[in-house]
Design an enzyme around this catalytic site. Structure first.
Site, PDB file in Angstrom:
ATOM      1  N   CYS A   1       0.919  -1.209  -0.218  1.00 48.54           N
ATOM      2  CA  CYS A   1      -0.002  -0.063  -0.150  1.00 48.54           C
ATOM      3  C   CYS A   1       1.015   1.203  -0.031  1.00 48.54           C
ATOM      4  O   CYS A   1       1.533   1.347   0.899  1.00 48.54           O
ATOM      5  CB  CYS A   1      -0.925  -0.065   1.119  1.00 48.54           C
ATOM      6  SG  CYS A   1      -1.935   1.450   1.750  1.00 48.54           S
TER       7      CYS A   1
ATOM      8  N   ARG B   1      -7.059   4.785  -2.942  1.00 44.51           N
ATOM      9  CA  ARG B   1      -7.874   5.206  -1.674  1.00 44.51           C
ATOM     10  C   ARG B   1      -7.847   6.698  -1.531  1.00 44.51           C
ATOM     11  O   ARG B   1      -6.932   7.601  -1.515  1.00 44.51           O
ATOM     12  CB  ARG B   1      -7.292   4.601  -0.570  1.00 44.51           C
ATOM     13  CG  ARG B   1      -8.059   5.044   1.000  1.00 44.51           C
ATOM     14  CD  ARG B   1      -7.552   4.235   1.888  1.00 44.51           C
ATOM     15  NE  ARG B   1      -7.218   2.585   1.752  1.00 44.51           N
ATOM     16  CZ  ARG B   1      -6.065   1.922   1.517  1.00 44.51           C
ATOM     17  NH1 ARG B   1      -5.189   2.418   2.012  1.00 44.51           N
ATOM     18  NH2 ARG B   1      -6.352   0.812   1.068  1.00 44.51           N
TER      19      ARG B   1
END
Ligand code: SAM
Ligand code: DTB
Ligand code: SF4
Length: 332
Positions: free
Chosen positions: A191, A263
């Site tokens: 991530c 995100r």
């Protein structure tokens, strides 16, 4: 593999995508999003700061750096039981990913790390995807986390290599890349994203996206944060990020990395539902939920549930990628 998923993007190509007229850019991003993902689905992650403040680093945006007077409550590493009860609450509220953050420069091989490993094990056993963001990691530490059941590791590039030195002096861009390599070697998903609003140029944003989109494997998730300016940090007076810049950044990330979870991270507290809807349209398919990020406010679960209802969005199930993969394997 389809032509859309590429690791050989040239900076000039990315520049062209980034500067596409806005509505055309959103249309292209939305089309690719529809082709590769279920556009009704948004991953809901909950963050918990398991060790807060007192950090030795000088990241100019960060309220947790010990050297700035930001008035946050410094807190030692939490107990495992307390963390697991937060994770249960997040799960009950519909989160499928639980991300634990620590204000550390790096992980040390000590009792605190052993406690984090126990937390990872506990959250994994609850059936949630576990993520950690603990600073720099060695390959050995990444492997220990993987063995404990870690699903993802968050470690952001934050900005371009060139602008990085204006923002952080206590570690280097290559330190960051090395940790990301160690995470990959351990088989943990990556991530990795950044922040806009740090005083960077469009070129810096393009360069950061280039670094992400030309990794041997695209990060499985890319958080795009808008700077949350915090009083006491050197960036406290930075101008609020323009929503159109956020949309442009998300749309470009979606086009460069069609299958990645993009995100819509820090900054939602200052965005209207209409603005967030544009970000989802442009390809964002993950958020942080819960009324606090690490130290700053975020919309609460109820507010987000109402937004999901209004926009017809549904929370994504945990471990979906793995299930899909197993399904494809048994079908083959
Ligand atoms: N200490 C670890 C590290 O720096 O990797 C993990 C925690 S750190 C707080 C995680 C990320 O939060 C940073 O890399 C940065 O991208 C983001 N962040 C921190 N402060 C922020 C702020 N004020 N606004 C937006 N994002 C922020
Ligand atoms: C990420 O990219 N954003 C999150 C998470 N990864 C760790 C952190 C945002 C922090 C915002 C400032 C704060 O709440 O302290
Ligand atoms: Fe420390 Fe991470 Fe904040 Fe930098 S971003 S000061 S390393 S907690």
């Amino acid at each position: 593999m389809s032509n859309d998923i590429r690791n050989n993007w040239l900076p000039e190509e990315i520049e062209k995508v980034y500067h596409t007229p806005l509505l055309e850019l959103v249309y292209r991003a939305a089309s690719l999003h529809r082709k590769y993902n279920d556009t009704a689905e948004v991953q809901v992650c909950t963050l918990l700061s398991i060790k807060t403040g007192g950090c030795s680093e000088d990241c100019a945006y960060c309220p947790q750096a010990a050297r700035y007077n930001t008035g946050i409550d410094v807190q030692a590493l939490m107990q495992k039981e307390e963390v697991l009860s937060y994770a249960q609450k997040a799960k009950d509220a519909g989160s499928t990913r639980f991300c634990m953050g620590a204000a550390w420069r790096e992980v040390r091989d000590n009792r605190d790390f052993d406690r984090v490993l126990e937390m990872v094990k506990g959250v994994n056993e609850m059936g949630m995807e576990v993520c950690c963001t603990l600073g720099m990691l060695t390959e050995y530490q990444a492997k220990k986390l993987a063995e404990a059941g870690l699903y993802a590791y968050n470690h952001n590039l934050d900005t371009s290599k060139e602008h990085y030195e204006e923002i952080i002096t206590t570690r280097t861009y290559s330190d960051r890349l090395e940790t990301l390599d160690n995470v990959r070697k351990a088989g943990v998903t990556v991530c990795c994203g950044g922040i806009i609003g740090l005083g960077e140029s469009h070129t810096d944003r393009i360069k950061m996206l280039h670094t992400l989109a030309t990794m041997a494997e695209h990060p499985e998730s890319v958080p795009i944060n808008a700077l949350v300016p915090v009083a006491g940090t050197p960036l406290a007076n930075n101008r609020k990020v323009d929503i159109w810049d956020m949309v442009r950044m998300i749309a470009t990330a979606r086009i460069l990395m069609p299958r990645t979870m993009v995100r819509l991270s820090a900054g939602r507290n200052d965005m209207s539902i209409a603005e967030q809807a544009l970000c989802f349209m442009a390809g964002a398919n993950s958020i942080f939920a819960g009324d606090k990020l690490l130290t700053t406010p975020n919309p609460g679960f109820d507010e987000d549930n109402a937004m999901f209802q209004l926009l017809g969005l549904t929370p994504r199930k945990a471990f979906k990628e793995e299930k899909q993969f197993l399904h494809e394997m048994t079908d083959a």
